[in-house]
Scaffold this motif. Structure first.
Motif, PDB file in Angstrom:
ATOM      1  N   TYR A   4      41.618  23.612  44.616  1.00  0.00           N
ATOM      2  CA  TYR A   4      42.100  24.696  43.800  1.00  0.00           C
ATOM      3  C   TYR A   4      43.402  24.326  43.139  1.00  0.00           C
ATOM      4  N   THR A   6      46.953  26.523  41.422  1.00  0.00           N
ATOM      5  CA  THR A   6      47.576  27.834  41.482  1.00  0.00           C
ATOM      6  C   THR A   6      48.733  27.956  40.501  1.00  0.00           C
ATOM      7  N   ALA A  18      47.925  33.397  40.715  1.00  0.00           N
ATOM      8  CA  ALA A  18      46.611  33.080  40.142  1.00  0.00           C
ATOM      9  C   ALA A  18      46.089  31.802  40.763  1.00  0.00           C
ATOM     10  N   GLU A  19      44.840  31.816  41.217  1.00  0.00           N
ATOM     11  CA  GLU A  19      44.257  30.688  41.936  1.00  0.00           C
ATOM     12  C   GLU A  19      42.927  30.299  41.296  1.00  0.00           C
ATOM     13  N   ASN A  26      35.735  30.258  39.644  1.00  0.00           N
ATOM     14  CA  ASN A  26      36.395  31.557  39.695  1.00  0.00           C
ATOM     15  C   ASN A  26      37.904  31.398  39.631  1.00  0.00           C
ATOM     16  N   THR A  28      41.133  33.840  40.741  1.00  0.00           N
ATOM     17  CA  THR A  28      41.560  35.064  41.403  1.00  0.00           C
ATOM     18  C   THR A  28      42.988  35.361  40.985  1.00  0.00           C
ATOM     19  N   THR A  30      46.152  37.962  41.568  1.00  0.00           N
ATOM     20  CA  THR A  30      46.755  38.972  42.433  1.00  0.00           C
ATOM     21  C   THR A  30      48.086  39.394  41.831  1.00  0.00           C
ATOM     22  N   CYS A  80      41.345  45.592  42.714  1.00  0.00           N
ATOM     23  CA  CYS A  80      41.036  46.055  44.054  1.00  0.00           C
ATOM     24  C   CYS A  80      42.327  46.079  44.868  1.00  0.00           C
ATOM     25  N   SER A  90      44.192  42.841  43.135  1.00  0.00           N
ATOM     26  CA  SER A  90      43.673  41.558  42.660  1.00  0.00           C
ATOM     27  C   SER A  90      42.379  41.759  41.901  1.00  0.00           C
ATOM     28  N   VAL A  91      42.066  40.786  41.073  1.00  0.00           N
ATOM     29  CA  VAL A  91      40.816  40.806  40.318  1.00  0.00           C
ATOM     30  C   VAL A  91      40.314  39.370  40.220  1.00  0.00           C
ATOM     31  N   ARG A  92      39.012  39.206  40.192  1.00  0.00           N
ATOM     32  CA  ARG A  92      38.409  37.879  40.102  1.00  0.00           C
ATOM     33  C   ARG A  92      37.801  37.692  38.714  1.00  0.00           C
ATOM     34  N   LYS A  94      35.676  35.063  36.036  1.00  0.00           N
ATOM     35  CA  LYS A  94      34.783  33.911  35.936  1.00  0.00           C
ATOM     36  C   LYS A  94      35.452  32.830  35.108  1.00  0.00           C
TER      37      LYS A  94
END
Length: 292
Positions: A4, A6, A18-19, A26, A28, A30, A80, A90-92, A94
């Motif tokens: 990953y 970040t 952000a990751e 994906n 993610t 936060t 969420c 956070s939101v994921r 694509k």
């Protein structure tokens, strides 16, 4: 654990993390505190998100560690809430898949084939004869990996009494043909410049340079007519082009990293203990690889 990248930053009082997880495509995002998050987030480019906490507030740009697959707005409802105390959401997203270039390890067979000589890294004494052909081994530990590649082990005998033809003898260097692993070059003793090396009477049959007494490799444990020259003990000179000769030398750390990458690729292992034979194999360093 996947690799990953970040970003961990703060923009106008809004902290975000952000990751990027490229293997599952994906990103993610936060954001904290959630009360400072605007009622909508609008992406202005594939790798940035534009946001305002109020209509009159200064704009913040959240930089993502990768490229999102689509340019679509996000609403606050899509966040969420993870922690009611800290008001974190956070939101994921694509992410686009990135095409990665093929990784080629240092001093590969192709690179060695274009070179004039393999020399001792300390004094420059030529170790291997010229006009050699070099071929890459399929893996540093190819024999152990055969459990993954074949339904029968090499020692398996079929009903006709014939053993499987694949064995360790298949991948051996021959006269004028060297085999190249991640960390070493395997040659038969005929192809070594005999006056340049000598073998010490040690348990591992250490091979040293006759000129400067520096370690250059070892004899193969199964066949002592084969010399394994460690790449980090060499300097490789390229074939002259326009009267210019380039030299290549790599540190041991480069090849330790190559071994770790191979183990990650074949065994999905990301935690390692690195030991040294000279210290009775005491573990000197523990490593957790988060991103190859």
């Amino acid at each position: 654990m996947g690799e990953y990248e970040t970003n961990d930053r703060q923009e106008n009082g809004v902290a975000y993390y952000a990751e990027l997880l490229p293997r599952i495509s994906n990103i993610t995002l936060t954001i904290s505190p959630l009360v400072a998050v605007p009622s909508h987030l609008t992406r202005i480019s594939s790798s940035k998100i534009y946001m305002k906490t109020t209509p009159d507030s200064a704009a913040s740009i959240l930089t993502l560690p990768g490229h999102a697959a689509k340019d679509v707005p996000f609403s606050l409802q899509q966040l969420c809430q993870l922690d009611s105390t800290n008001k974190t959401g956070s939101v994921r997203v694509k992410a686009e898949r990135e095409e990665r270039e093929e990784h080629i390890s240092p001093l590969s067979a192709k690179q060695l084939s274009d070179c004039k000589s393999v020399q001792c890294s300390e004094c420059g004494a030529v170790l291997v004869k010229e006009n050699m052909k070099y071929l890459d081994l399929p893996s540093e530990n190819w024999y152990e990996l055969m459990d993954y590649w074949h339904c029968h082990k090499p020692e398996h005998h079929h009903g006709n009494g014939h053993a499987n033809a694949i064995s360790k003898d298949v991948l051996k260097p021959r006269k004028s043909l060297a085999l190249v692993g991640l960390t070493h070059i395997m040659v038969v003793s005929y192809d070594v410049v005999s006056e340049s090396i000598k073998v010490l009477d040690t348990p591992s049959k250490t091979v040293v340079c006759s000129t400067c007494s520096s370690d250059v490799g070892i004899l193969d444990q199964l066949d002592q007519s084969i010399v394994k020259i460690f790449k980090w003990n060499t300097i490789v000179e390229s074939t002259p082009i326009s009267n210019e000769i380039a030299s290549f030398r790599y540190s041991p750390e480069i090849f330790v990293a190559e071994i770790l990458l191979e183990v990650i690729e074949f065994h999905s292992t990301h935690q390692f203990g690195i030991a040294a034979h000279s210290y009775e194999e005491t573990i000197l360093l523990y490593v957790s690889v988060l991103s190859p």
